[in-house]
Motif scaffolding. Sequence first.
Motif, mmCIF file in Angstrom:
data_model
loop_
_atom_site.group_PDB
_atom_site.id
_atom_site.type_symbol
_atom_site.label_atom_id
_atom_site.label_comp_id
_atom_site.label_asym_id
_atom_site.label_seq_id
_atom_site.Cartn_x
_atom_site.Cartn_y
_atom_site.Cartn_z
ATOM 1 N N CYS A 12 9.702 -15.572 6.485
ATOM 2 C CA CYS A 12 9.285 -14.298 7.092
ATOM 3 C C CYS A 12 8.095 -14.437 8.025
ATOM 4 C CB CYS A 12 8.987 -13.267 6.015
ATOM 5 S SG CYS A 12 7.523 -13.633 5.011
ATOM 6 N N LYS A 13 7.488 -15.608 8.052
ATOM 7 C CA LYS A 13 6.355 -15.912 8.940
ATOM 8 C C LYS A 13 5.082 -15.140 8.599
ATOM 9 C CE LYS A 13 9.146 -18.543 11.273
ATOM 10 N NZ LYS A 13 9.536 -19.720 10.557
ATOM 11 N N ARG A 14 4.992 -14.587 7.380
ATOM 12 C CA ARG A 14 3.744 -13.941 6.967
ATOM 13 C C ARG A 14 2.775 -15.009 6.480
ATOM 14 N NH1 ARG A 14 4.900 -9.492 2.607
ATOM 15 N NH2 ARG A 14 6.003 -11.263 1.722
ATOM 16 N N SER A 15 1.490 -14.770 6.721
ATOM 17 C CA SER A 15 0.457 -15.683 6.246
ATOM 18 C C SER A 15 0.297 -15.509 4.735
ATOM 19 C CB SER A 15 -0.873 -15.389 6.944
ATOM 20 O OG SER A 15 -1.379 -14.130 6.519
ATOM 21 N N LYS A 16 -0.386 -16.444 4.134
ATOM 22 C CA LYS A 16 -0.656 -16.362 2.700
ATOM 23 C C LYS A 16 -1.396 -15.060 2.385
ATOM 24 C CE LYS A 16 -2.625 -19.357 -0.885
ATOM 25 N NZ LYS A 16 -3.354 -20.608 -1.111
ATOM 26 N N TYR A 17 -2.308 -14.660 3.250
ATOM 27 C CA TYR A 17 -3.047 -13.408 3.092
ATOM 28 C C TYR A 17 -2.089 -12.214 3.171
ATOM 29 C CZ TYR A 17 -6.108 -9.520 4.419
ATOM 30 O OH TYR A 17 -6.733 -8.311 4.498
ATOM 31 N N GLU A 18 -1.155 -12.229 4.121
ATOM 32 C CA GLU A 18 -0.228 -11.113 4.309
ATOM 33 C C GLU A 18 0.797 -10.998 3.189
ATOM 34 O OE1 GLU A 18 -0.039 -10.678 9.140
ATOM 35 O OE2 GLU A 18 1.149 -12.276 8.198
ATOM 36 N N VAL A 19 1.025 -12.084 2.457
ATOM 37 C CA VAL A 19 1.960 -12.073 1.332
ATOM 38 C C VAL A 19 1.388 -11.262 0.167
ATOM 39 C CG1 VAL A 19 2.994 -13.575 -0.437
ATOM 40 C CG2 VAL A 19 3.137 -14.209 1.973
ATOM 41 N N MET A 20 0.053 -11.200 0.055
ATOM 42 C CA MET A 20 -0.574 -10.456 -1.047
ATOM 43 C C MET A 20 -0.215 -8.981 -0.955
ATOM 44 S SD MET A 20 -4.384 -12.035 -1.510
ATOM 45 C CE MET A 20 -4.709 -11.078 -2.982
ATOM 46 N N ARG A 21 0.172 -8.413 -2.118
ATOM 47 C CA ARG A 21 0.454 -6.979 -2.158
ATOM 48 C C ARG A 21 -0.032 -6.380 -3.473
ATOM 49 N NH1 ARG A 21 5.328 -5.997 -4.885
ATOM 50 N NH2 ARG A 21 6.420 -7.937 -5.313
ATOM 51 N N TRP A 22 -0.370 -5.117 -3.404
ATOM 52 C CA TRP A 22 -0.859 -4.363 -4.553
ATOM 53 C C TRP A 22 0.356 -3.923 -5.360
ATOM 54 C CZ3 TRP A 22 -5.411 -4.149 -6.610
ATOM 55 C CH2 TRP A 22 -5.802 -3.118 -7.438
ATOM 56 N N ALA A 23 0.420 -4.317 -6.629
ATOM 57 C CA ALA A 23 1.613 -4.034 -7.428
ATOM 58 C C ALA A 23 1.239 -3.772 -8.882
ATOM 59 C CB ALA A 23 2.573 -5.221 -7.357
ATOM 60 N N LYS A 24 2.129 -3.073 -9.564
ATOM 61 C CA LYS A 24 1.945 -2.831 -10.990
ATOM 62 C C LYS A 24 2.341 -4.089 -11.741
ATOM 63 C CE LYS A 24 2.311 0.999 -14.016
ATOM 64 N NZ LYS A 24 2.988 2.275 -14.276
ATOM 65 N N ARG A 25 1.414 -4.641 -12.464
ATOM 66 C CA ARG A 25 1.656 -5.853 -13.242
ATOM 67 C C ARG A 25 2.145 -5.455 -14.636
ATOM 68 N NH1 ARG A 25 -2.236 -9.827 -12.619
ATOM 69 N NH2 ARG A 25 -0.698 -11.061 -13.716
ATOM 70 N N PHE A 26 3.108 -6.181 -15.153
ATOM 71 C CA PHE A 26 3.708 -5.914 -16.467
ATOM 72 C C PHE A 26 4.137 -4.443 -16.569
ATOM 73 C CE2 PHE A 26 0.354 -9.149 -16.892
ATOM 74 C CZ PHE A 26 1.139 -10.239 -17.174
ATOM 75 N N PRO A 27 4.964 -3.962 -15.625
ATOM 76 C CA PRO A 27 5.295 -2.533 -15.546
ATOM 77 C C PRO A 27 5.988 -1.963 -16.776
ATOM 78 C CG PRO A 27 6.729 -3.829 -14.122
ATOM 79 C CD PRO A 27 5.670 -4.757 -14.629
ATOM 80 N N ASN A 28 6.668 -2.771 -17.542
ATOM 81 C CA ASN A 28 7.389 -2.276 -18.722
ATOM 82 C C ASN A 28 6.597 -2.452 -20.010
ATOM 83 O OD1 ASN A 28 9.602 -1.589 -17.092
ATOM 84 N ND2 ASN A 28 10.339 -3.693 -17.171
ATOM 85 N N SER A 29 5.317 -2.729 -19.873
ATOM 86 C CA SER A 29 4.462 -2.987 -21.026
ATOM 87 C C SER A 29 3.447 -1.866 -21.188
ATOM 88 C CB SER A 29 3.734 -4.322 -20.795
ATOM 89 O OG SER A 29 2.608 -4.447 -21.608
#
Length: 141
Positions: A35-52
Motif C-alpha cells: 500500500c506504500k504507507r510508511s511505518k508511521y502511517e500504518v499506525m491506527r487507533w483501535a480497540k484492543r481485545f474488543p471481545n474482552s
Amino acid sequence: MKIKVPTLEEFLSHDGLHYKNLWREVGDSWICPSCKRSKYEVMRWAKRFPNSSNAFWGWVAPLHRHHDHSAPYMSNQGRFPMTAICDQCNSSDGAAKRKLRLPKDFSFSPQEIGCFVNATPHGKHEIDYEMAKAIYDSLHI
C-alpha cells in the motif's frame, strides 16, 4: 468519522506489541511494499481485545510476514518471497480470497495487493474486489 493521528512521540514510543521483533527489524524508514504507507502511517487507533472485559483503545500497527501459501506445492519460494507487509494489506489478501472464493492455498503477491487496495493513512483499507478478481483471472492458475 475523523481519523486519529499519532504524535511523533507516540510513534517513537510504540514498542510493536506482539509483533515487536518484526517492528524493530524493519526499521523506522520501512514502507509497506503493497500500500506504500510508511511505518508511521500504518499506525491506527483501535480497540484492543474488543471481545474482552479488559478492552481498551490504543495504537496498533501490526506487521506480518506475508508468504505464498502455495509454496509447499510449487517450490520452496512459491510465486514471491516472504515479505513484511502491514496488517491491513495482509487482511485484504484474506478478505479478497474469501469473498471471491479463491483457493485457500493461493496468495496475492505484495505488488498485486497494492493494485486492489485503497489505503488511508492511520485508517483501514478499502478493497476493490473486481480488481482482485481481474488479477487472479490474469494469472492463469
